[in-house]
Design a protein around this motif. Structure first.
Motif, short mmCIF file in Angstrom:
data_model
loop_
_atom_site.label_atom_id
_atom_site.label_comp_id
_atom_site.label_asym_id
_atom_site.label_seq_id
_atom_site.Cartn_x
_atom_site.Cartn_y
_atom_site.Cartn_z
N SER A 1 0.82 -1.21 0.00
CA SER A 1 0.00 0.00 0.00
C SER A 1 0.86 1.26 0.00
O SER A 1 0.56 2.24 -0.71
CB SER A 1 -0.93 0.00 1.23
N ILE A 2 1.95 1.23 0.76
CA ILE A 2 2.85 2.38 0.78
C ILE A 2 3.50 2.56 -0.59
O ILE A 2 3.66 3.69 -1.08
CB ILE A 2 3.91 2.20 1.88
N ALA A 3 3.90 1.46 -1.23
CA ALA A 3 4.48 1.55 -2.58
C ALA A 3 3.48 2.12 -3.57
O ALA A 3 3.84 2.92 -4.45
CB ALA A 3 4.96 0.17 -3.03
N ALA A 4 2.21 1.73 -3.45
CA ALA A 4 1.18 2.26 -4.35
C ALA A 4 0.98 3.75 -4.13
O ALA A 4 0.83 4.52 -5.09
CB ALA A 4 -0.13 1.50 -4.13
N GLU A 5 0.98 4.17 -2.87
CA GLU A 5 0.82 5.60 -2.58
C GLU A 5 2.01 6.39 -3.13
O GLU A 5 1.84 7.47 -3.71
CB GLU A 5 0.71 5.80 -1.07
N ALA A 6 3.22 5.88 -2.95
CA ALA A 6 4.40 6.57 -3.47
C ALA A 6 4.38 6.63 -4.99
O ALA A 6 4.80 7.63 -5.59
CB ALA A 6 5.67 5.87 -2.98
N LEU A 7 3.87 5.58 -5.64
CA LEU A 7 3.81 5.57 -7.10
C LEU A 7 2.88 6.66 -7.63
O LEU A 7 3.21 7.35 -8.60
CB LEU A 7 3.34 4.20 -7.58
N VAL A 8 1.74 6.83 -6.99
CA VAL A 8 0.81 7.87 -7.41
C VAL A 8 1.43 9.26 -7.21
O VAL A 8 1.36 10.13 -8.08
CB VAL A 8 -0.52 7.75 -6.64
N GLY A 9 2.06 9.48 -6.06
CA GLY A 9 2.67 10.77 -5.80
C GLY A 9 3.81 11.08 -6.76
O GLY A 9 3.92 12.20 -7.28
N LEU A 10 4.66 10.10 -7.01
CA LEU A 10 5.76 10.31 -7.94
C LEU A 10 5.25 10.58 -9.36
O LEU A 10 5.85 11.37 -10.10
CB LEU A 10 6.69 9.10 -7.94
N SER A 11 4.16 9.93 -9.74
CA SER A 11 3.59 10.17 -11.07
C SER A 11 3.09 11.60 -11.20
O SER A 11 3.28 12.25 -12.24
CB SER A 11 2.46 9.18 -11.34
N LEU A 12 2.44 12.09 -10.15
CA LEU A 12 1.94 13.47 -10.19
C LEU A 12 3.07 14.48 -10.33
O LEU A 12 2.98 15.43 -11.11
CB LEU A 12 1.13 13.76 -8.92
N ALA B 1 -1.39 -0.36 -16.47
CA ALA B 1 -0.35 -0.31 -17.49
C ALA B 1 -0.61 0.77 -18.53
O ALA B 1 0.31 1.39 -19.04
CB ALA B 1 -0.24 -1.69 -18.17
N GLU B 2 -1.89 1.03 -18.82
CA GLU B 2 -2.21 2.06 -19.82
C GLU B 2 -1.83 3.45 -19.31
O GLU B 2 -1.29 4.27 -20.07
CB GLU B 2 -3.70 2.00 -20.15
N LYS B 3 -2.07 3.72 -18.04
CA LYS B 3 -1.70 5.03 -17.49
C LYS B 3 -0.19 5.20 -17.44
O LYS B 3 0.33 6.27 -17.77
CB LYS B 3 -2.31 5.20 -16.10
N LEU B 4 0.51 4.15 -17.05
CA LEU B 4 1.97 4.24 -17.04
C LEU B 4 2.53 4.43 -18.44
O LEU B 4 3.50 5.16 -18.66
CB LEU B 4 2.56 2.98 -16.39
N ARG B 5 1.91 3.78 -19.42
CA ARG B 5 2.34 3.96 -20.81
C ARG B 5 2.09 5.40 -21.27
O ARG B 5 2.94 6.01 -21.93
CB ARG B 5 1.59 2.98 -21.70
#
Length: 257
Positions: free
Chosen positions: A73-84, A166-170
Motif C-alpha cells: 500500500s505504501i508503494a502504491a501511494e508513493a507511485l501515485v505521488g511520484l507520477s503526479l 499499465a495504460e496510465k503508465l504507458r
C-alpha cells in the motif's frame, strides 16, 4: 496494536500514511522538490496537506504496520505521488531542451552555471529559461493547482485502489516526448533566425574562401542570438504558459483520469 506489539495513535498512523503520497509528489515536482527547499519544510508541508486530505476524503490506513500488504500500500501511494510530480518535471525539461538548441547555435553552449532547481551545472541560458518558467508557474497559481490535484487524488484514487494500470503508465511515458516537442517549439523563433544566419555564413564561405569564418560567424551568431532572444521573449513567455497549462491538464487526464 499494529503489529509486533507496537501501539500508535490511529490518527497519527493515518497522517503518516497520508503523507507518503503527498511527500512523494513534492519530491518529484518542481519548485517543491528543489534542493534549496529544506527537508524540514517539505515534511511540514506534507503534514499540513495530509491533514487537509484527511478532512476531504475518508482515508483508512492498513491495520498493521509490519505487514506485506502495508508495504504494498505504501508503494502504491508513493507511485501515485511520484507520477503526479514526474509529469510536471517532464514539462519543466522543455526550457533545457530549448537552451541546448539555442545555445549550441549561438556558440554559448559552454557557458554553465548552477541550477537552483536541481543543484547541478546546467547551461546558463537553460537556467534563465527554467527560472522564468518557475516564476510563470507560480504566477498562475500552479503550485496551488498541484496541491488541489494531490488532495483530489484521494477521492479519485483512494488508498487501497491506487495502483496505476499499465495504460496510465504507458501514457505517462509517452508524455515524455512532449518535453522534446515543447522544447523545439520554444526554441523555434530564435533557432530559425540562427539557422538562416548559418546558411548565409555558409554561402559566404563558399563564395569567398579566404574569409575567416571564426572572425565573422561567431560574433554574428552571438549578436543575432541575443537580439532575437530579446525580441522573441514575450512569445516564448506565452508559450511557457501553454506548457504549464498542458502539464497541469495532463496531471488530471493521465493520472487521475
Amino acid at each position: 496494536m499494529l503489529g509486533f506489539g507496537l501501539a500508535i495513535e490511529p490518527q497519527l498512523w493515518t497522517l503518516i500514511f497520508t503523507m507518503v503520497r503527498v511527500g512523494a509528489a513534492f519530491i518529484a515536482a518542481p519548485v517543491f522538490g528543489a534542493v534549496a527547499v529544506p527537508v524540514q519544510v517539505r515534511i511540514l508541508l506534507s503534514a499540513a496537506i495530509g491533514i487537509l486530505a484527511m478532512n476531504v476524503a475518508p482515508i483508512t490506513p492498513p491495520a498493521e504496520i509490519f505487514a506485506l500488504t502495508t508495504f504494498l500500500s505504501i508503494a502504491a501511494e508513493a507511485l501515485v505521488g511520484l507520477s503526479l510530480g514526474f509529469i510536471l518535471q517532464i514539462a519543466f525539461a522543455a526550457p533545457f531542451v530549448a537552451s541546448e538548441v539555442i545555445g549550441s547555435s549561438m556558440g554559448i553552449g559552454f557557458a554553465a552555471m548552477v541550477d537552483p532547481q536541481n543543484g547541478t551545472a546546467t547551461p546558463a541560458l537553460g537556467t534563465f529559461l527554467s527560472v522564468l518558467m518557475i516564476l510563470l508557474f507560480l504566477s498562475v497559481d500552479g503550485h496551488l493547482v498541484l496541491v488541489e490535484l494531490v488532495v483530489d487524488s484521494y477521492t479519485l484514487l483512494p488508498p487501497g485502489q491506487a495502483w496505476l494500470g499499465a495504460e496510465k503508465l504507458r501514457d505517462i511515458a509517452f508524455f515524455g516526448g512532449y518535453a522534446f516537442m515543447a522544447g523545439l517549439l520554444l526554441a523555434l523563433p530564435v533557432g530559425f533566425l540562427l539557422l538562416c544566419l548559418n546558411l548565409v555564413v555558409g554561402m559566404l564561405s563558399r563564395s569567398t574562401p579566404s574569409l575567416n569564418l571564426f572572425a565573422v560567424g561567431l560574433p554574428a551568431s552571438l549578436l543575432v542570438g541575443v537580439v532575437s532572444l530579446f525580441v522573441a521573449m514575450p512569445a516564448m513567455g506565452d508559450y511557457m504558459l501553454v506548457i504549464v497549462a498542458e502539464a497541469l491538464s495532463a496531471l488530471r487526464s493521465l493520472v487521475l483520469g
